[in-house]
Design an enzyme around this catalytic site. Sequence first.
Site, mmCIF file in Angstrom:
data_model
loop_
_atom_site.group_PDB
_atom_site.id
_atom_site.type_symbol
_atom_site.label_atom_id
_atom_site.label_comp_id
_atom_site.label_asym_id
_atom_site.label_seq_id
_atom_site.Cartn_x
_atom_site.Cartn_y
_atom_site.Cartn_z
ATOM 1 N N GLN A 15 0.821 -1.220 0.000
ATOM 2 C CA GLN A 15 0.000 0.000 0.000
ATOM 3 C C GLN A 15 0.852 1.266 0.000
ATOM 4 O O GLN A 15 0.349 2.360 -0.235
ATOM 5 C CB GLN A 15 -0.940 0.008 1.205
ATOM 6 N N CYS A 53 -5.055 0.398 3.725
ATOM 7 C CA CYS A 53 -5.092 -1.026 4.094
ATOM 8 C C CYS A 53 -6.507 -1.574 3.942
ATOM 9 O O CYS A 53 -6.714 -2.700 3.495
ATOM 10 C CB CYS A 53 -4.613 -1.210 5.522
ATOM 11 N N HIS A 64 -6.156 -1.563 11.588
ATOM 12 C CA HIS A 64 -5.589 -2.074 10.338
ATOM 13 C C HIS A 64 -6.560 -3.063 9.704
ATOM 14 O O HIS A 64 -7.197 -3.849 10.393
ATOM 15 C CB HIS A 64 -4.246 -2.761 10.669
HETATM 16 C C1 LIG Z 1 -4.905 6.270 8.785
HETATM 17 C C2 LIG Z 1 -5.560 5.002 8.401
HETATM 18 C C3 LIG Z 1 -4.667 3.871 8.593
HETATM 19 C C4 LIG Z 1 -5.235 2.580 8.025
HETATM 20 C C5 LIG Z 1 -4.159 1.552 7.905
HETATM 21 C C6 LIG Z 1 -2.914 2.000 7.712
HETATM 22 S S1 LIG Z 1 -1.552 0.958 7.760
HETATM 23 O O1 LIG Z 1 -0.500 1.596 7.036
HETATM 24 O O2 LIG Z 1 -1.864 -0.313 7.271
HETATM 25 C C7 LIG Z 1 -1.024 0.803 9.403
HETATM 26 C C8 LIG Z 1 -1.897 0.347 10.366
HETATM 27 C C9 LIG Z 1 -1.463 0.208 11.692
HETATM 28 C C10 LIG Z 1 -0.156 0.526 12.015
HETATM 29 C C11 LIG Z 1 0.721 0.995 11.032
HETATM 30 C C12 LIG Z 1 0.274 1.143 9.718
HETATM 31 N N1 LIG Z 1 -6.275 2.079 8.901
HETATM 32 C C13 LIG Z 1 -7.537 2.028 8.491
HETATM 33 O O3 LIG Z 1 -7.913 2.381 7.395
HETATM 34 C C14 LIG Z 1 -8.491 1.410 9.489
HETATM 35 C C15 LIG Z 1 -8.752 -0.017 9.043
HETATM 36 C C16 LIG Z 1 -9.772 -0.749 9.817
HETATM 37 C C17 LIG Z 1 -10.048 -0.420 11.152
HETATM 38 C C18 LIG Z 1 -11.019 -1.159 11.856
HETATM 39 C C19 LIG Z 1 -11.672 -2.211 11.225
HETATM 40 C C20 LIG Z 1 -11.392 -2.529 9.902
HETATM 41 C C21 LIG Z 1 -10.440 -1.776 9.207
HETATM 42 N N2 LIG Z 1 -9.697 2.190 9.522
HETATM 43 C C22 LIG Z 1 -9.626 3.475 9.997
HETATM 44 O O4 LIG Z 1 -8.584 4.054 10.277
HETATM 45 N N3 LIG Z 1 -10.797 4.129 10.150
HETATM 46 C C23 LIG Z 1 -12.077 3.428 10.087
HETATM 47 C C24 LIG Z 1 -13.126 4.271 9.460
HETATM 48 C C25 LIG Z 1 -13.223 5.628 10.131
HETATM 49 N N4 LIG Z 1 -14.274 6.444 9.533
HETATM 50 C C26 LIG Z 1 -14.387 7.730 10.261
HETATM 51 C C27 LIG Z 1 -15.520 8.571 9.681
HETATM 52 O O5 LIG Z 1 -16.737 7.819 9.726
HETATM 53 C C28 LIG Z 1 -16.676 6.615 8.962
HETATM 54 C C29 LIG Z 1 -15.576 5.710 9.527
HETATM 55 C C30 LIG Z 1 -11.847 6.305 9.935
HETATM 56 C C31 LIG Z 1 -10.802 5.529 10.598
#
Ligand SMILES: CCC[C@@H](/C=C/S(=O)(=O)c1ccccc1)NC(=O)[C@H](Cc1ccccc1)NC(=O)N1CCC(N2CCOCC2)CC1
Length: 221
Positions: A20, A26, A162
Amino acid sequence: LPKDFDWRNTSGVVSAVKNQGMCGSCWAFSATGNVEGVAAIVTKKSVSLSEQELVDCDKLDQGCNGGLPTNAFKTIIDLGGIESESDYPYDGRNEKCHYNRSLSKLAIDSYVVLPEDETALAQWLYKFGPISIGINANAMQFYFGGISHPMKWLCNPNNLDHGVLIVGFGVGKTKILHKTQPFWIIKNSWGPSWGEKGYYRVYRGDGTCGLNLMASSAWID
Ligand SMILES: CCC[C@@H](/C=C/S(=O)(=O)c1ccccc1)NC(=O)[C@H](Cc1ccccc1)NC(=O)N1CCC(N2CCOCC2)CC1
């Protein structure tokens, strides 16, 4: 249900490990991984799907700033389909949506939110394919292989941050005590040099890092 099962052994169901990059997408990789798998099983055709279409066109989510696989499934339904990786390639940044429905490779009919019981999740995976999940990634940032089983206070199940994909399960032996340990095989989206060739094995059976709390899958009739 077999002791071990791995969808990577069924050709076409699990695409190559992707990366990604510097974009919090993710959630989109988790969703495309699930749709790729379910579609390959149902249609017997395999195609790598576009995460960029979701980053750009899924207005329920926040592109490189995060999202949810279930919102991605909703978007694929609303858009009437999803393009292939090659037709709508990944750039790893938020761009203007240029979805072209005539290029769409496949559609999904609905999606399901799955139970938290890990035996039920294994049965579902065995019958229908890889599962999208949310997980607390704390233990993944310092993972170099083996079966990860962090203590609960180091991996709070309620801080899911994540989105990843369960592709299989098995039972392995620990290095030191040679105890058998049940594990999940998880496909990550941090490139093939991370973890075990891009994959993560994590303890199965006690809700480690909240991996059982937000499981979902697309459904194709
Ligand atoms: C800034 C976003 C980072 C990203 C993943 C990044 S990453 O690079 O994979 C990583 C993750 C952890 C440590 C280091 C690096 N995470 C996500 O997208 C995570 C993934 C997830 C979380 C919980 C259940 C399922 C999937 N989701 C989230 O971060 N979010 C879920 C939706 C939420 N919305 C807010 C407004 O109203 C609608 C919902 C915003 C935050």
